[in-house]
Enzyme design. Structure first.
Site, mmCIF file in Angstrom:
data_model
loop_
_atom_site.group_PDB
_atom_site.id
_atom_site.type_symbol
_atom_site.label_atom_id
_atom_site.label_comp_id
_atom_site.label_asym_id
_atom_site.label_seq_id
_atom_site.Cartn_x
_atom_site.Cartn_y
_atom_site.Cartn_z
ATOM 1 N N HIS A 118 0.833 -1.215 0.000
ATOM 2 C CA HIS A 118 0.000 0.000 0.000
ATOM 3 C C HIS A 118 0.863 1.259 0.000
ATOM 4 C CE1 HIS A 118 -3.343 2.686 1.160
ATOM 5 N NE2 HIS A 118 -2.427 3.267 1.929
ATOM 6 N N GLU A 119 1.851 1.293 0.886
ATOM 7 C CA GLU A 119 2.711 2.473 0.943
ATOM 8 C C GLU A 119 3.532 2.622 -0.335
ATOM 9 O OE1 GLU A 119 2.271 4.665 3.095
ATOM 10 O OE2 GLU A 119 0.965 3.443 4.354
ATOM 11 N N HIS A 122 1.705 4.524 -2.912
ATOM 12 C CA HIS A 122 1.818 5.986 -2.862
ATOM 13 C C HIS A 122 3.059 6.467 -3.626
ATOM 14 C CE1 HIS A 122 -1.556 6.560 -0.301
ATOM 15 N NE2 HIS A 122 -1.031 5.963 0.749
#
Length: 252
Positions: A118-119, A122
């Site tokens: 998920h990170e 980004h």
């Protein structure tokens, strides 16, 4: 004049001819946001705790997945590093650093891989120029400024207005708080898109088996609820203050 759980009474109308409806809407939204916030915090903690105890079969750590996904995306200027704490994971677009909390960085768990992916999502957003992320990054300095001044100005403006009927200070405070609300709303597509990228990458590159992907999705879905609750709470707070300010301003 009382600004708490009920609205001022004036000639049979609450909040100056019709703004009681806006106030009630704000309070209903705020109650819903509080309930959702409590549920989401419980859900994210319990779900992360559950799947942080389940090791993935492929033997990758959170840091391994982050670095390999960055490499697969052709991103070479982002550093993956550990950070203290739990659920403190984040990507900093200014310093180009992807920071993973200690329970994620060196862990082989399904939860760790989901959070790491998920990170990394980004970082990929930043690399491809994902518009909502650019907007959020661009308004962050204004949000940092607005969040410190908004509430003091609103409260001061309401106090002054109760004596002088001068509500411009309170309205300016509400305008500053609207920037905070905008930031919260823009955050939603940024987070949802990062999770979608994470799930797709975990499947496409085979870091998790199909049954393990379901666990990672539950972790990220629970985390997403916290952002929805925060956005709803900030919007409800803005509407509540606007109802008070505009209602009393119309009675001048």
């Amino acid at each position: 004049m009382y600004y708490g759980g009920y609205y001022p009474y004036y000639g049979g109308y609450g909040y100056g001819y019709g703004f009681s409806g806006l106030y009630m809407l704000a309070m209903l939204l705020l109650v819903a946001a509080i309930i959702l916030s409590m549920y989401s915090q419980f859900k994210v903690n319990s779900t992360f705790k559950k799947y942080s105890k389940v090791a993935s079969r492929r033997g990758y750590t959170g840091a391994d997945v982050a670095r390999q996904l960055l490499y697969n995306a052709g991103i070479t200027d982002v550093v993956v590093e550990p950070i203290k704490g739990s659920l403190t994971d984040h990507y900093d677009p200014k310093s180009k650093k992807l920071r993973l909390s200690e329970p994620v960085y060196s862990s082989y768990s399904i939860a760790a891989l989901g959070v790491a992916a998920h990170e990394t999502g980004h970082a990929i957003q930043d690399n491809v120029g994902y518009v909502p992320l650019k907007i959020r990054t661009g308004i962050y300095p204004a949000v940092n400024f607005s969040s410190k001044l908004a509430m003091p100005l609103i409260i001061l403006g309401l106090i002054i207005g109760s004596f002088s009927r001068f509500y411009s200070i309170a309205l300016f405070g509400a305008l500053l708080y609207a920037v905070v609300v905008l930031f919260q709303l823009v955050t939603l597509p940024v987070e949802f898109n990062a999770s979608a990228r994470a799930m797709q990458n975990l499947k496409d590159y085979g870091y998790l088996d199909p049954d393990e992907v379901k666990g990672a999705r539950k972790v990220l879905s629970a985390a997403a609820l916290t952002y929805v609750a925060a956005a709803a709470a900030s919007l409800a707070t803005l509407l509540r203050f606007l109802a008070i300010i505009l209602g009393n301003n119309r009675r001048r």
